[in-house]
Write a protein that holds these residues in place. Structure first.
Motif, PDB file in Angstrom:
ATOM      1  N   GLU A 164      -5.840   4.671  27.712  1.00 51.09           N
ATOM      2  CA  GLU A 164      -5.777   6.038  27.192  1.00 51.09           C
ATOM      3  C   GLU A 164      -4.476   6.284  26.428  1.00 51.09           C
ATOM      4  N   MET A 165      -4.585   7.003  25.321  1.00 49.31           N
ATOM      5  CA  MET A 165      -3.412   7.381  24.543  1.00 49.31           C
ATOM      6  C   MET A 165      -2.905   8.742  25.002  1.00 49.31           C
ATOM      7  N   GLN A 166      -1.580   8.902  24.984  1.00 51.35           N
ATOM      8  CA  GLN A 166      -0.958  10.177  25.318  1.00 51.35           C
ATOM      9  C   GLN A 166      -0.245  10.741  24.096  1.00 51.35           C
ATOM     10  N   ASP A 167      -0.253  12.056  23.982  1.00 52.64           N
ATOM     11  CA  ASP A 167       0.504  12.711  22.920  1.00 52.64           C
ATOM     12  C   ASP A 167       1.940  12.844  23.426  1.00 52.64           C
ATOM     13  N   ILE A 168       2.724  11.818  23.209  1.00 48.26           N
ATOM     14  CA  ILE A 168       4.049  11.717  23.805  1.00 48.26           C
ATOM     15  C   ILE A 168       4.980  12.818  23.312  1.00 48.26           C
ATOM     16  N   ARG A 169       4.938  13.125  22.028  1.00 49.77           N
ATOM     17  CA  ARG A 169       5.827  14.152  21.494  1.00 49.77           C
ATOM     18  C   ARG A 169       5.547  15.522  22.122  1.00 49.77           C
ATOM     19  N   VAL A 170       4.287  15.872  22.231  1.00 55.24           N
ATOM     20  CA  VAL A 170       3.924  17.176  22.794  1.00 55.24           C
ATOM     21  C   VAL A 170       4.307  17.253  24.265  1.00 55.24           C
ATOM     22  N   ILE A 171       4.013  16.196  25.013  1.00 52.66           N
ATOM     23  CA  ILE A 171       4.352  16.189  26.436  1.00 52.66           C
ATOM     24  C   ILE A 171       5.871  16.300  26.617  1.00 52.66           C
ATOM     25  N   SER A 172       6.622  15.588  25.781  1.00 49.99           N
ATOM     26  CA  SER A 172       8.086  15.637  25.876  1.00 49.99           C
ATOM     27  C   SER A 172       8.613  17.028  25.582  1.00 49.99           C
ATOM     28  N   GLU A 173       8.069  17.664  24.551  1.00 55.94           N
ATOM     29  CA  GLU A 173       8.527  19.006  24.199  1.00 55.94           C
ATOM     30  C   GLU A 173       8.286  19.994  25.338  1.00 55.94           C
ATOM     31  N   VAL A 174       7.113  19.910  25.943  1.00 57.37           N
ATOM     32  CA  VAL A 174       6.800  20.816  27.056  1.00 57.37           C
ATOM     33  C   VAL A 174       7.706  20.534  28.242  1.00 57.37           C
ATOM     34  N   ALA A 175       7.879  19.262  28.569  1.00 60.58           N
ATOM     35  CA  ALA A 175       8.708  18.874  29.711  1.00 60.58           C
ATOM     36  C   ALA A 175      10.151  19.327  29.529  1.00 60.58           C
ATOM     37  N   HIS A 176      10.663  19.206  28.307  1.00 58.85           N
ATOM     38  CA  HIS A 176      12.058  19.585  28.052  1.00 58.85           C
ATOM     39  C   HIS A 176      12.262  21.097  28.138  1.00 58.85           C
ATOM     40  N   LYS A 177      11.237  21.880  27.841  1.00 58.25           N
ATOM     41  CA  LYS A 177      11.337  23.330  27.997  1.00 58.25           C
ATOM     42  C   LYS A 177      11.644  23.713  29.441  1.00 58.25           C
ATOM     43  N   HIS A 178      11.236  22.833  30.355  1.00 55.32           N
ATOM     44  CA  HIS A 178      11.420  23.116  31.780  1.00 55.32           C
ATOM     45  C   HIS A 178      12.501  22.232  32.402  1.00 55.32           C
ATOM     46  N   GLY A 179      13.305  21.586  31.562  1.00 56.93           N
ATOM     47  CA  GLY A 179      14.430  20.810  32.061  1.00 56.93           C
ATOM     48  C   GLY A 179      14.084  19.490  32.707  1.00 56.93           C
ATOM     49  N   CYS A 180      12.917  18.940  32.413  1.00 57.37           N
ATOM     50  CA  CYS A 180      12.492  17.675  33.024  1.00 57.37           C
ATOM     51  C   CYS A 180      12.964  16.489  32.185  1.00 57.37           C
ATOM     52  N   VAL A 181      13.273  15.401  32.850  1.00 55.33           N
ATOM     53  CA  VAL A 181      13.522  14.143  32.165  1.00 55.33           C
ATOM     54  C   VAL A 181      12.170  13.472  31.920  1.00 55.33           C
ATOM     55  N   VAL A 182      12.001  12.882  30.741  1.00 54.45           N
ATOM     56  CA  VAL A 182      10.754  12.217  30.383  1.00 54.45           C
ATOM     57  C   VAL A 182      10.998  10.718  30.303  1.00 54.45           C
ATOM     58  N   THR A 183      10.232   9.968  31.074  1.00 50.99           N
ATOM     59  CA  THR A 183      10.310   8.510  31.050  1.00 50.99           C
ATOM     60  C   THR A 183       9.016   7.955  30.482  1.00 50.99           C
ATOM     61  N   MET A 184       9.098   6.783  29.877  1.00 51.59           N
ATOM     62  CA  MET A 184       7.892   6.158  29.317  1.00 51.59           C
ATOM     63  C   MET A 184       7.928   4.659  29.505  1.00 51.59           C
ATOM     64  N   ASP A 185       6.830   4.118  30.008  1.00 47.40           N
ATOM     65  CA  ASP A 185       6.623   2.673  30.033  1.00 47.40           C
ATOM     66  C   ASP A 185       6.012   2.286  28.687  1.00 47.40           C
ATOM     67  N   ASN A 186       6.803   1.601  27.879  1.00 48.23           N
ATOM     68  CA  ASN A 186       6.402   1.262  26.510  1.00 48.23           C
ATOM     69  C   ASN A 186       6.192  -0.246  26.351  1.00 48.23           C
ATOM     70  N   THR A 187       5.860  -0.915  27.446  1.00 49.85           N
ATOM     71  CA  THR A 187       5.748  -2.370  27.429  1.00 49.85           C
ATOM     72  C   THR A 187       4.698  -2.847  26.440  1.00 49.85           C
ATOM     73  N   TRP A 188       3.570  -2.140  26.347  1.00 43.87           N
ATOM     74  CA  TRP A 188       2.461  -2.585  25.501  1.00 43.87           C
ATOM     75  C   TRP A 188       2.867  -2.657  24.028  1.00 43.87           C
ATOM     76  N   ALA A 189       3.511  -1.627  23.529  1.00 41.72           N
ATOM     77  CA  ALA A 189       3.810  -1.547  22.095  1.00 41.72           C
ATOM     78  C   ALA A 189       5.113  -2.224  21.719  1.00 41.72           C
ATOM     79  N   THR A 190       6.053  -2.319  22.636  1.00 43.85           N
ATOM     80  CA  THR A 190       7.417  -2.757  22.366  1.00 43.85           C
ATOM     81  C   THR A 190       8.069  -1.779  21.386  1.00 43.85           C
TER      82      THR A 190
END
Length: 396
Positions: A164-190
């Motif tokens: 499944e693909m995630q909209d990483i930019r949108v999720i990050s923007e929402v998370a940052h509005k609430h002060g969350c750190v965003v982590t990503m496992d990017n092993t597949w794409a490098t």
């Protein structure tokens, strides 16, 4: 020549891979940095020792060899700093421990790498962290799950096994509005095909075991952070005594030199085989983000520069009682595809995926899920191998 001076942004990816992470002028002109084995580091006097007034102080805090790899990864990631850890799972667990405390709430994508789920359920919950899994395609809707104590949102795209693909930019923007750190496992794409920090992610995670190594002989992970979160990540690694070995770092650095060329081959061959599988009557679905038929294709096309060699397909089976037997018949017949975990090496691999740990995105009901890692072999040979597997499955 000062090696770092020539690494301008307009250079091609393979040129950059050939020149990052080393400075021959610092090592008498030798192309590759030396492998520095170290635990104890000597100081010239007590004042220097007390003030740590020299670059290196102890082996766990870095050596010229490990620094060379970290500098190369920072160049690829656009990060403020990188730590090296002994495995891909450690690359997930260390930042989780860095940014989560008892009483915190963490949102973890449900299509996550299975050992990550085990760490969350077995370790983080025991330490008092509340874990909640979310649908990988939730997008901006993740805001409905964020609580006052939500501190971390973990992403992975494509998702393990089901892609499944995630909209990483949108999720990050929402998370940052609430002060969350965003982590990503990017092993597949490098970082060659996707740079998480460019899309709002704070911490980029890789199992360098996979494509950076490329030869199925090294286990290592890397964690790269932006300027905001780098100090805390670095401090945690020091406190925990987590570090990568100089020998493995040298091997990964060597693997980076050819990663661009290898990824092009993996991508080309995997897409060829994915399209071929999609045309077969005995395949129910092919789960590959670069296929227009895949539900997350438009996100992949918009955000990613390429695709790697890992994808899955659903074998068409009429009777659910035969799922396992059909899958095993296919896999046990293969000779070029090895049956093994991991991926990213030169050899092709196949695996019957177990999704029993999922809570939201559960196993497909129309057939067993087979994950393929397409290696560097000739595509025609791999197709013949799969043909034999399909014939064996049909005979069950």
């Amino acid at each position: 020549m000062n090696n770092k001076a020539i690494l301008s942004a307009d250079l091609g990816v393979n040129t950059r891979l050939a020149h990052i992470g080393h400075d021959p002028s610092s090592y008498h002109g030798f192309i590759n940095p030396p492998v520095v084995h170290a635990s104890t580091v000597l100081f010239p006097d007590c004042h220097t020792m007390e003030t740590r007034g020299q670059k290196y102080s102890y082996g766990t805090r870095g050596t010229p060899t490990t620094d060379a790899l970290c500098e190369a990864l920072d160049e690829l990631e656009g990060s403020a700093g990188t730590i090296l850890v002994p495995s891909g799972l450690a690359a997930i667990s260390v930042p989780f421990l860095a940014f989560l405390s008892a009483g915190d709430h963490a949102l973890i994508v449900d299509s996550v790498y299975a050992p990550c789920r085990l760490f969350c359920n077995a370790m983080l919950k025991r330490l008092g962290v509340e874990i909640e899994y979310y649908d990988p395609e939730i997008g901006a809707g993740i805001e409905t799950l964020i609580k006052p104590n939500t501190k971390l949102v973990h992403t992975e795209a494509p998702g393990s096994n089901t892609m499944e693909m995630q909209d990483i930019r949108v999720i990050s923007e929402v998370a940052h509005k609430h002060g969350c750190v965003v982590t990503m496992d990017n092993t597949w794409a490098t970082p060659l095909y996707f740079r998480p920090l460019d899309f709002g992610v704070d911490v980029s995670i890789h199992a360098t075991t996979k494509y950076p190594s490329g030869h199925s002989d090294i286990i290592m992970g890397s964690v790269s952070a932006n300027a905001k979160y780098w100090p805390q990540l670095h401090e945690t690694a020091i406190i925990m005594g987590i570090c990568g070995s100089p020998d493995d770092s040298y091997q990964i650095l060597r693997g980076l030199r050819t990663m661009g060329v290898r990824l092009e081959h993996h991508q080309r061959s995997a897409l060829d085989i994915a399209r071929w599988l999609e045309s077969r009557d005995d395949v129910a679905r092919v789960l590959h983000p670069a296929l227009p038929s895949f539900p997350g294709h438009e996100i992949w096309k918009r955000d990613f520069k390429g695709a790697s060699g890992v994808f899955s397909f659903v074998l068409k089976v009429d009777d659910s009682a035969n799922f396992k037997a059909k899958a095993h018949a296919l896999l046990d017949t293969l000779s070029l595809f090895g049956l093994g975990y991991s991926w990213g090496g030169f050899e092709s691999l196949a695996l019957h995926v177990n999704l029993s740990d999922r809570t939201i995105r559960k196993a497909p009901k129309d057939g067993p899920l087979i994950r393929l890692q397409i290696g560097l072999e000739d595509v025609a040979d791999l197709k013949r191998d799969l043909e034999a597997g399909f014939a064996a499955a049909a005979a069950v």
